[in-house]
Write an enzyme that holds these catalytic residues in place. Sequence first.
Site, PDB file in Angstrom:
ATOM      1  CB  SER A 560      43.475  83.037  68.504  1.00 18.55           C
ATOM      2  OG  SER A 560      42.604  81.961  68.644  1.00 18.55           O
ATOM      3  CG  ASP A 645      45.335  77.998  74.145  1.00 17.88           C
ATOM      4  OD1 ASP A 645      44.093  77.951  74.073  1.00 17.88           O
ATOM      5  OD2 ASP A 645      46.010  78.859  73.569  1.00 17.88           O
ATOM      6  CG  HIS A 680      43.132  81.067  73.684  1.00 14.44           C
ATOM      7  ND1 HIS A 680      43.891  80.480  72.683  1.00 14.44           N
ATOM      8  CD2 HIS A 680      42.340  81.969  73.055  1.00 14.44           C
ATOM      9  CE1 HIS A 680      43.558  80.998  71.510  1.00 14.44           C
ATOM     10  NE2 HIS A 680      42.637  81.906  71.712  1.00 14.44           N
TER      11      HIS A 680
END
Length: 708
Positions: A560, A645, A680
Amino acid sequence: MNRLLCILLGSITFASAQNNADLKKEIVPPKAKKIAKNLEFHGDVRVDNYYWMNNRDDAEVIDYLNQENEYNQKMTEHTRDFQHRLFEEMKARIKEDDESVPYKLNGYWYLTRFETGKDYPIYSRKKGELEAPEELLFDVNEMAEGFEYYSLGGLNVSPDNKMVAFGVDTLSRRKYTIQIKDLQTGEIYPDKIENATGGSTWAADNKTLFYTKKDDQTLRSYRIYKHILGTDSAEDELVFEEEDETFNTYVYKSKSKEYIIIGSHSTLTTEYRILKADDPSGEFKVFQPRERGLEYSIAHYEDDFYVMTNKDKATNFRLMKTPVEKTTQENWVDVIPHREDYLLEDIDIFKKYLVVSERHNGLNKIKVIRWDNSEEYYIPFDNETYTAYISINPSFDTDILRFTYNSMTTPTSVIDFNMETREKMVLKEQAVLDEKFDKNNYLSERIWAMAKDGTKIPVSLVYKKGTKLDGNSPLLQYAYGSYGSTIDPYFSTVRLSLLDRGFIYAIAHIRGGEYLGRNWYEDGKLFNKMNTFTDYIDVSEYLIQEKYTSAEHLYAMGGSAGGLLMGAVINMAPQLYRGVIAAVPFVDVVTTMLDDSIPLTTGEYDEWGNPNNKDYYEYMMQYSPYDNVVAQDYPNMLVTTGLHDSQVQYWEPAKWVAKLRELKTDDNLLLFHTNMDAGHGGASGRFEALKEVAEEYAFLLDLEGIDH
């Protein structure tokens, strides 16, 4: 004979490796088409040849992602069996028929358990005593049948214990549908609330439910609604709307159960509204009107609210209190003043005690203070690579504090601590089902690397005893470094698969987190963001200098915002790393931050800056990974993402990989894997997620020539 056998085996291994190398050369990587798009801002023109990928509904985009997945499969085919063995090895360490430590809430003991061979939890409760019959709340294994992804969250039992509200996400976009279950009959009520965060809060009347809705496009949590049981959710009353696009909103109930609280927050500012829980039709009252830069959180106790805040330049926060009828800041008085060397992180309130979670010199501290001021003390911990935090403590009138402890060498323990007698009871230590595992066979330490600007950067390390510190051992360096999020030293059963094969594991506590206090965060954001990247590089150079590893054996990993870190680091110092894993990486920083229709963008301005401002635009252009890919050698790379995501859109890593393929001047691996069913957080099942870890570990171990 033995010597001859070794020579023959070595020859076979060499020949096999050579065959794999030859096969890889014959496999042609996908070549993404180029459609030049000029992106002009502040008089600067950027040419984005892969902007066309910004459309998950485009069949050509899906085809490209599938081509990359097929290429990844072919290039890693020789590790497929090894990946499976790693997966089984990691799975075998996990106690499959496991159960959480029960906690008591409103007359019931609640617990979560897993059954052998099943991916999802089973939630249940017992009335009054742990010996009472089990009441099933949810078997998520049954609920998840037929879904590639399934997430159950936001479980919230009504005050009368008769109903439970819950949220379900089957796409991994973090958009939940809230429903209500009758715990007496098992019936699921027809009430259905779409596009919510998943969490909800019951009023005291057992029929009014407050919840948060998301903006359908940006996914910003922006509206609080009130639902009356049995009514059409389309008629729900809008209670509050957060109109500032840089803020999110949420709703919860105070531990005292007396107040419904609406919170609004941005990176730098907070605001709360309160309403008595027994008056759900009443008007919410603003606790303290928002002021830019003023952060605070609130906890109710008897006639006062306790306020944790940075008021009056309290960078590391202070604790104050104010009467329930006079909540604005001119009425706040100090309980714990601001301290330069202690970061105040959280509080928990009990009838006789105030429990304070602090951080000093990077280490977690738990402080117990009697309300009558007769004593205060810290719970003792005895090393420098541990994590300790307050666990679930719903009971108010108790002497027992539940907290969780682990270290880089010690499995996680759930501990009940008697605040009166100071006695500890370990209720459960995480089982490691590996007869070879002995925590005494591993060493951990904290070292300090020197940054170029003279700042000392702490690093937590763990490795198996006997691992050579002569520069030849492989080392995986992990970091995050954003949002003030601190990656504390922690135990991992899956990590043993690296440590037992000679890897050293390092967590670099770089600026951008809050490991060394709030200033540590301030020094790694906005116009100080470059410190995050240079800290990571300086730690890498220190680890090489001190012979923990070498550039031939050093690997980098982040996800991330940590994936942004990976992208920046390999542009700046690619020669330091043999391989890099970038998971769901935020790499197209400037384009994303200029598009306020993308989820999360507006709420990120105080973290990265708003590139609509020329100064921020020019600063972000210095490190944005996608914008800084150049014709140079890059390390071996594995990049992962999820099609759905909601945090970092899949097209960021997709475009980045395409541009790297176009410009890089080496023959190193560049592998890209898109999970077409997840978002995610990756796969939803507890074992499915291990397959993703096995893929990452096989990538590292294969580069080291380790296949057993």
